[in-house]
Each structure stands twice: as C-alpha cells, then as structure tokens.
Design a protein around this motif. Structure first.
Motif, PDB file in Angstrom:
ATOM      1  N   TRP A  29      39.274  46.052  36.200  1.00 55.48           N
ATOM      2  CA  TRP A  29      39.308  45.144  35.048  1.00 55.48           C
ATOM      3  C   TRP A  29      39.352  46.028  33.802  1.00 55.48           C
ATOM      4  N   LYS A  30      40.578  46.353  33.354  1.00 54.68           N
ATOM      5  CA  LYS A  30      40.762  47.329  32.280  1.00 54.68           C
ATOM      6  C   LYS A  30      40.092  46.910  30.975  1.00 54.68           C
ATOM      7  N   GLU A  31      40.251  45.654  30.595  1.00 51.96           N
ATOM      8  CA  GLU A  31      39.711  45.205  29.313  1.00 51.96           C
ATOM      9  C   GLU A  31      38.183  45.262  29.296  1.00 51.96           C
ATOM     10  N   GLN A 112      27.802  30.932  40.338  1.00 50.96           N
ATOM     11  CA  GLN A 112      28.875  30.401  41.174  1.00 50.96           C
ATOM     12  C   GLN A 112      29.854  29.546  40.387  1.00 50.96           C
ATOM     13  N   GLU A 113      29.411  29.055  39.221  1.00 50.03           N
ATOM     14  CA  GLU A 113      30.284  28.224  38.385  1.00 50.03           C
ATOM     15  C   GLU A 113      31.243  29.055  37.540  1.00 50.03           C
ATOM     16  N   LEU A 114      31.015  30.367  37.459  1.00 49.10           N
ATOM     17  CA  LEU A 114      31.841  31.242  36.623  1.00 49.10           C
ATOM     18  C   LEU A 114      33.095  31.702  37.362  1.00 49.10           C
ATOM     19  N   SER A 115      34.131  32.046  36.591  1.00 52.71           N
ATOM     20  CA  SER A 115      35.331  32.640  37.187  1.00 52.71           C
ATOM     21  C   SER A 115      35.037  34.093  37.507  1.00 52.71           C
ATOM     22  N   LEU A 116      35.903  34.741  38.286  1.00 50.76           N
ATOM     23  CA  LEU A 116      35.692  36.144  38.655  1.00 50.76           C
ATOM     24  C   LEU A 116      35.625  37.029  37.414  1.00 50.76           C
ATOM     25  N   ASP A 117      36.554  36.824  36.474  1.00 48.55           N
ATOM     26  CA  ASP A 117      36.565  37.636  35.253  1.00 48.55           C
ATOM     27  C   ASP A 117      35.285  37.439  34.437  1.00 48.55           C
TER      28      ASP A 117
END
Length: 247
Positions: A29-31, A112-117
């Motif tokens: 995840w570069k950013e 668990q509700e969050l996105s992978l990023d």
C-alpha cells in the motif's frame, strides 16, 4: 499501550485473512507506506550434542553460546560466580481488568465493517501510536528497576508492578578455562542467530549444520510492516554483510 497492542493484533489478523482470501502473497500500500507478505518459516529440531561437538571442533562454540546454568552443579556455580554477567532485573506491569473483553469484542466487530484499505490505514496509525507508547514505557520500566521503593511488587488502582530478577548469566568464553571440555560441551547453549554469521563467513557449511538438525515444521507466517521498518532492515543487512565480509 496494552489497548493499542490488542487493536494491532485484531487489525493484523483481519488484514491477513483478507489478503489471504485474495490469494496475494505480497501486497504493498504505497500511499500508506505498508507492506503485507506471507513467508515460509521453518522450525528445526537440533541434535544439541552433535551441534556442540561440531562447533567445538571448529573453534567457535565459546563465541556462539552461553552456559546453561540449570545444568551446573552447585560446586560449578561457585567456581563460576566470579565470571557471571552483572545481575539484571526488569519490571512487568499487569493492568487491572476493566471490561476489556467487552471492549475488544466491540472493536473486532467495528474492524470487520472497514474496507481493506481502511484497515491498513488504521493499522499504520495504531502501530505508530503503539511504538511511541512502548518506547516511553520502556524508558519508565528501566527507570523503575533502579527505584528502591519497588523491591518485589507494588499494587495500585490501575494494576500491579512486579520486579523480576533475570537468571544467572555466564558467557562460555569466560567459563572456558574454568570448566573442562566435557562440561563445556554438555552445558553450552547455542545462540542460533550467531551461528548464522559463521555460515556467511564460510567457517561453517550449511550441509554440516543440516547434519545436526531436521525440519519439524514449515509454517506460513504473515508479516505486516511499514516502509520505514523494511528500509531499516535492509540497511542493517547490508551493514552486517559488509562487516562480515571484512572479517
């Protein structure tokens, strides 16, 4: 710090599971400045007698080992008292339990509700906060070992501080002329991270080492790290390689 550590563990496991589900061995995840990768980690079972004999014959056993004091007789301990390392102590903090299980259960559901990023961003933020807190705690813990008021344990509102003495420590190099060769072979406890240096130098071959060990398990390990940590690791390996090349 304890809460941040638990949050890191929950986030890491969730990110690991999601990356694994995507079938990706390596992700960057570069950013955010974070790397996640799966690596193989081998577990060995050593023939300690054979390894000690091999390292002894090569002349490197004393510099890659410490004496296992549990194997010493009372008479030998008296003989080696004068060469033992200065006694050290450390302080452990056990926090009072205050509904932490409920808090962690709620946190797990939120993650668990969050996105992978989003999980990776939160992991990085929590990791930096934890690192800062850990450094501060480490300084305070070292200071506490020198405080006369903390002899064994101290209990207060938020938990308990306990002072522990580290076991007796003796370098094999210092015990070498005080114990006979047979006892050195029996009592020397090898530090395998130091043995690796002599593989690089060519003093010890991998085939010789493999004759003294067997693989018992190959684990699939997941590593989540910042760019900074990976960069520091690369610099360390380069410097170590240069140093070993000069020897």
């Amino acid at each position: 710090m304890k809460q941040a550590k638990e949050q890191l563990s929950l986030l890491r496991q969730s990110i690991r599971d999601e990356q694994d589900g995507l079938g990706q061995k390596y992700m960057m995840w570069k950013e955010v400045g974070v790397i996640g990768e799966f690596v193989s980690n081998k577990t060995y079972e050593y023939n300690h007698s054979a390894l000690n004999m091999l390292l002894f014959d090569l002349g490197i056993l004393p510099v890659v080992s410490m004496i296992d004091c549990n194997k010493l007789s009372s008479a030998e301990i008296q003989i080696l008292e004068g060469v033992q390392e200065p006694s050290l102590s450390y302080v452990r903090f056990s926090p009072a339990q205050r509904g932490t299980q409920t808090m962690y259960s709620s946190l797990s559901n939120e993650i668990q509700e969050l996105s992978l990023d989003e999980k990776v961003v939160l992991w990085k933020r929590t990791y930096l906060a934890f690192s800062k807190l850990h450094d501060e705690w480490d300084k305070k813990r070292k200071f506490a070992t020198k405080c006369h008021w903390l002899q064994t344990s101290f209990e207060f509102e938020f938990g308990t501080l306990t002072k522990h003495e580290l076991p007796m420590s003796i370098r094999t190099t210092k015990a070498f002329r005080l114990l006979n060769s047979d006892r050195i072979l029996q009592c020397a406890k090898v530090d395998y991270s130091l043995v690796a240096n002599y593989l690089v130098k060519g003093i010890l071959t991998k085939s010789e080492l493999n004759n003294c060990r067997k693989i018992t398990e190959v684990q699939r390990k997941y590593i989540l790290k910042t760019f900074e940590k990976e960069n520091n690791r690369q610099i360390y390996l380069q410097q170590k390689s240069i140093t070993l090349g000069r020897v």
